[in-house]
Each structure stands twice: as structure tokens, then as C-alpha cells.
Write an enzyme that holds these catalytic residues in place. Sequence first.
Site, mmCIF file in Angstrom:
data_model
loop_
_atom_site.group_PDB
_atom_site.id
_atom_site.type_symbol
_atom_site.label_atom_id
_atom_site.label_comp_id
_atom_site.label_asym_id
_atom_site.label_seq_id
_atom_site.Cartn_x
_atom_site.Cartn_y
_atom_site.Cartn_z
ATOM 1 N N CYS A 1 49.686 -0.094 61.847
ATOM 2 C CA CYS A 1 48.107 -0.770 61.509
ATOM 3 C C CYS A 1 47.252 1.028 61.743
ATOM 4 O O CYS A 1 47.564 1.787 61.717
ATOM 5 C CB CYS A 1 47.988 -1.224 62.583
ATOM 6 S SG CYS A 1 46.168 -2.644 61.702
ATOM 7 N N CYS B 1 47.770 -3.903 57.927
ATOM 8 C CA CYS B 1 46.558 -3.625 57.642
ATOM 9 C C CYS B 1 46.693 -2.728 55.933
ATOM 10 O O CYS B 1 47.569 -2.596 56.577
ATOM 11 C CB CYS B 1 45.670 -3.283 58.916
ATOM 12 S SG CYS B 1 45.779 -1.418 59.239
ATOM 13 N N CYS C 1 51.360 5.369 55.201
ATOM 14 C CA CYS C 1 52.950 5.054 56.254
ATOM 15 C C CYS C 1 53.695 6.173 54.877
ATOM 16 O O CYS C 1 53.780 5.929 54.268
ATOM 17 C CB CYS C 1 53.252 3.618 56.280
ATOM 18 S SG CYS C 1 54.862 3.451 56.652
#
Length: 141
Positions: free
Chosen positions: A12, A85, A92
Site C-alpha cells: 500500500c 490501493c 510497486c
Amino acid sequence: MDDDRIRVLVLCTGNSCRSQMAEGWLRALYGEHIAAFSAGSKPAGYVHPKAIQVMAEVGVDLSGARSKSLEEFLGQRFEYVLTVCNSAAEACPVFPGPARRFHRDFPDPAKAQGSEEEVLAVFRAVRDEIRAWLEELFGDV
């Protein structure tokens, strides 16, 4: 043993609410089969007190959890990388190996407004939505 369990990383942005709750659920529901970890692309540096509170209500203890950077996990092997999210999905990094990626954008309960009870209701709703999603993903583990 971690080596025998499926390794799951939950990402997240702040690693203070949603990814912490998901890690807690994975440990509580599937700890025998899953080694769960969570991290943030921009760690908040703390776990939100209301996340700790609503997870305690269902018997999951996050009191010892800490907000971590995803950089701590670069180079490690994960079978699954879950993003919870949208901003984490964009930030990422690619993890090497056969990691399967799953994404679901949950509302950020830390941004909830209203009375104490209204804010807690948002935290509880997100907590329960995360559990249902994880049970869909890992229910047969």
C-alpha cells in the site's frame, strides 16, 4: 517454517492501515500455510491506532506491527504480491520470480471523516472487505 509456506507481500502507500490489516488477516487465517509481510511505497512510520483497534475487535493483534518500506523486501522471493490501493500498484517495483500479482483498491480509512463512530465504521468496513477478498484469493490454501 517460512521456507515451506507461501510467501505473500501486501503493498500500500503508507503501510499504516490497509496493508497492515491484510497482513494481520493473512497471519490469523492462514499462518500455517502463508508467511505474510506488508510494506508501503511511502511508509507512514506508524500503524494507525484505529487499524489496531478494529483488528483487535476481531481477535487479530497488530499492536507489535511497524510501518515498513517495500525496499526492505526487494530481492526476496514472493509467490504473491497484493496491492490494496492504486498508488501502490503504480509504485510497486517488479519483484523477480514467479510472483502472481493481485490488485484491489480499497478506500483509505485514514481519510474517513465524521464522528468517532462514523470513522470507526469505515475502518470496520474496510477490515471486513479485505478479509472477504483474501478469503476469495486464498480460501482453498
